[in-house]
Write an enzyme that holds these catalytic residues in place. Structure first.
Site, PDB file in Angstrom:
ATOM      1  N   HIS A  64      44.440  69.147  19.236  1.00  0.00           N
ATOM      2  CA  HIS A  64      45.485  68.617  18.366  1.00  0.00           C
ATOM      3  C   HIS A  64      45.148  68.669  16.922  1.00  0.00           C
ATOM      4  O   HIS A  64      45.892  68.199  16.019  1.00  0.00           O
ATOM      5  CB  HIS A  64      45.973  67.283  19.015  1.00  0.00           C
ATOM      6  CG  HIS A  64      45.028  66.031  18.264  1.00  0.00           C
ATOM      7  ND1 HIS A  64      44.079  65.525  19.402  1.00  0.00           N
ATOM      8  CD2 HIS A  64      44.935  65.386  16.890  1.00  0.00           C
ATOM      9  CE1 HIS A  64      43.432  64.686  18.454  1.00  0.00           C
ATOM     10  NE2 HIS A  64      43.935  64.507  17.406  1.00  0.00           N
ATOM     11  N   ASP A 109      42.577  68.437  25.504  1.00  0.00           N
ATOM     12  CA  ASP A 109      42.568  68.406  23.967  1.00  0.00           C
ATOM     13  C   ASP A 109      41.096  68.930  23.486  1.00  0.00           C
ATOM     14  O   ASP A 109      40.156  68.153  23.125  1.00  0.00           O
ATOM     15  CB  ASP A 109      42.642  66.996  23.598  1.00  0.00           C
ATOM     16  CG  ASP A 109      43.267  66.512  22.451  1.00  0.00           C
ATOM     17  OD1 ASP A 109      43.277  67.855  21.466  1.00  0.00           O
ATOM     18  OD2 ASP A 109      43.152  65.635  21.679  1.00  0.00           O
ATOM     19  N   SER A 203      39.803  62.198  14.654  1.00  0.00           N
ATOM     20  CA  SER A 203      39.906  62.970  15.732  1.00  0.00           C
ATOM     21  C   SER A 203      39.132  64.102  15.690  1.00  0.00           C
ATOM     22  O   SER A 203      38.661  64.929  14.494  1.00  0.00           O
ATOM     23  CB  SER A 203      41.505  63.486  15.791  1.00  0.00           C
ATOM     24  OG  SER A 203      42.457  62.420  15.963  1.00  0.00           O
TER      25      SER A 203
END
Length: 257
Positions: A64, A109, A203
């Site tokens: 992402h 992910d 992230s």
């Protein structure tokens, strides 16, 4: 009955980890400059992620975090300071579990980036090896990144912050987030008292358990660092064959189901 079991499990974990977690500074501290030589700053004009240098030519991060134009910095500590051995690279090629780049909060992910040219090891740059074994529930794990240190309002630090969190059984996250599937290739980690967590802009960064690179920061509830709300991390060990095959040149390999 299920809810009662979940609450009981959370209470047991809360008690078993209370002493260990109470030693931590809320929200973490500035990382030692020599602690994160493998930590990459993945940056675009309006978006920021972390990443992990796994060899001189490859960085592992979250799917992402993908953007059309990306800069990858190694050897950075204070973002406002230019370091002599700081190196900037660009993606030469990006690899995803699926060609369609599909991923969810609990599945696939992960993004493997081949750099446009290898980085050179230095006083502030060195790769972090892939794990040799899966992580153990109950491990104390290290997280780090330049993500916001307040939530929901953002306060961005100039330097990366490091903190310790606990690795829980996957059933703990399933109890908190009922939409999670019965089985998944993710890790569940956090501090049940709250106050310590990864958050926005962390992230893609690493989860390091007992010295081994075990997870990639993927998803967590908002606001961050709430009591009894762990976060989700892509499990690196379950993707070893995919990662190693791509690095070896087999770019048609697929991720585990």
């Amino acid at each position: 009955m299920v809810l009662i079991r979940v609450l009981a499990n959370l209470l047991i974990l809360q008690l078993s980890y209370a002493q260990r977690s109470s030693e931590l500074v809320i929200g973490g501290d500035e990382c030692n400059i020599n602690e994160h030589r493998f930590l990459a700053l993945v940056y675009t004009d309006r978006f920021q992620c972390g990443g992990t240098l796994i060899n001189p030519e490859w960085v592992l991060t979250a799917a992402h975090c993908d953007r059309r134009y990306m800069h990858i910095y190694l050897g950075v500590h204070n973002e406002s300071v230019q370091y002599d051995d700081e190196q900037r690279r660009f993606p030469k090629k990006k690899y995803f579990c699926l060609s369609s780049k599909n991923y969810t909060r609990w599945d696939k992910d992960i993004m493997l980036i081949r750099l446009n040219r290898p980085v050179r090891n230095s006083a502030h740059i060195a790769h972090l090896s892939l794990p040799s074994k899966p992580p153990s529930v109950g491990s104390v794990c290290r997280v780090m990144g330049w993500g916001t240190i307040t939530s929901p309002n953002e306060t961005l630090p100039d330097v990366p912050r490091c903190a310790n969190i606990n690795l829980f059984n996957y059933t703990v996250c399933r109890g908190v987030f009922p939409w999670l599937p019965a089985r998944s290739r993710i890790l569940c980690a956090g501090v049940l008292q709250g106050g310590i967590d990864t958050c926005k802009r962390d992230s893609g960064g690493p989860l390091i358990c007992n010295g081994q690179f075990q997870g990639i920061v993927s998803w967590g509830p908002k606001p961050c660092a709430q009591p009894r709300e762990p976060a989700l991390y892509t499990k690196v060990f379950d993707h070893l064959d995919w990662i190693q095959s791509i690095i070896a040149g087999n770019t048609t390999v697929t991720c585990p189901p």
